[in-house]
Design an enzyme around this catalytic site. Structure first.
Site, PDB file in Angstrom:
ATOM      1  N   HIS A   5       0.929  -1.281  -0.022  1.00  0.00           N
ATOM      2  CA  HIS A   5       0.025   0.120  -0.074  1.00  0.00           C
ATOM      3  C   HIS A   5       0.914   1.334  -0.047  1.00  0.00           C
ATOM      4  CE1 HIS A   5      -2.927   3.231   0.918  1.00  0.00           C
ATOM      5  NE2 HIS A   5      -2.461   3.102   2.336  1.00  0.00           N
TER       6      HIS A   5
ATOM      7  N   HIS B 295       1.405   5.636  -1.069  1.00  0.00           N
ATOM      8  CA  HIS B 295       0.689   7.061  -1.304  1.00  0.00           C
ATOM      9  C   HIS B 295       1.516   7.557  -2.789  1.00  0.00           C
ATOM     10  CE1 HIS B 295      -0.533   7.318   3.204  1.00  0.00           C
ATOM     11  NE2 HIS B 295      -0.940   6.481   2.612  1.00  0.00           N
TER      12      HIS B 295
ATOM     13  N   TYR C  42       1.389  -4.507 -20.200  1.00  0.00           N
ATOM     14  CA  TYR C  42       1.949  -5.007 -19.021  1.00  0.00           C
ATOM     15  C   TYR C  42       1.214  -4.470 -17.730  1.00  0.00           C
ATOM     16  CZ  TYR C  42       6.108  -7.545 -20.499  1.00  0.00           C
ATOM     17  OH  TYR C  42       6.941  -8.369 -20.902  1.00  0.00           O
TER      18      TYR C  42
END
Length: 225
Positions: A93, A95, A120
């Site tokens: 995860h 930002h 891709y």
């Protein structure tokens, strides 16, 4: 792979992501699912560029802290994606700038946040869902992830960032990077009427590389492999 090697792998990939500006400050988190059902996960308020292998949080199968520092507040997010994606062994995860920017655009389709721009992107990240904004750490985000019924390995959290699962940490990192680059391409080409992959080209990729794309679930005769 031993516990020590797994911890080192988290630190190595975390530093790589940080050094290339994909997750600034103490943002972002990484987890890996262990054979006993527990996890290794990066601690809260820890920079991915400066992780200490010995301080990485170890959780048992019930999500309770066994050793290491206090884990990231995003545990509900990771837990829900592991629950709904049985093949997932690692989750990243971030930002990352372009992926976050993408979530703020009004035209984004929650079922396909990005069009089929490159082979891709589809091969690494598949298709990407967008879920509404939730406060970081809000347990309600878990219900939003479960609502996707495990169809997506890559998810964007509105005004927050990408969450990507893989069958290894390397696969999750590569998919996250591909998602970020594809978001960057989208922003560069927005309103320029670019040429995307055709439905036939998408079908060819799915058939050749055994891609389980949500948009093809109802395609008659499609073999998910």
């Amino acid at each position: 792979m031993s516990d020590t090697r797994l911890r080192e792998e988290i630190c190595r990939y975390g530093r790589s992501l940080f050094e290339r500006g994909l997750t600034p400050g103490s943002s972002g988190n990484i987890s890996m699912r262990l054979d006993d059902g527990g996890w290794l996960v990066t601690p809260t308020n820890a920079s991915l560029g400066f992780l200490d292998p010995g301080r990485i949080s170890r959780l048992d199968a019930g999500g309770r802290l066994v050793s290491g520092d206090k884990p990231t507040k995003e545990i509900p997010l990771h837990s829900a994606l592991y629950e709904s994606r049985g093949s997932a062994r690692a989750i990243v995860h971030l930002h990352s700038t372009h992926a976050v920017a993408l979530t703020m655009l009004p035209e984004i389709d929650p079922r396909a946040a990005l069009p089929p721009m490159t082979p891709y992107y589809l091969m690494r990240a598949g298709e990407t869902a967008l879920v509404p904004y939730y406060r970081p750490g809000d347990p309600a985000v878990a219900d939003a992830i479960r609502g996707l019924a495990g169809k997506y390995s890559s998810v964007l959290l509105a005004n927050h960032g990408p969450v990507v699962a893989g069958d290894s940490l390397e696969a999750a990192v590569f998919a996250t990077e591909e998602l970020e680059e594809t978001a960057k391409l989208y922003l560069l080409l927005r309103n320029l009427n670019p040429r995307y992959l055709s439905p036939q080209q998408v079908l060819d990729l799915a058939s050749t590389f055994k891609l389980d794309l949500p948009s093809l679930d109802d395609h008659e005769g499609h073999d998910h492999g």
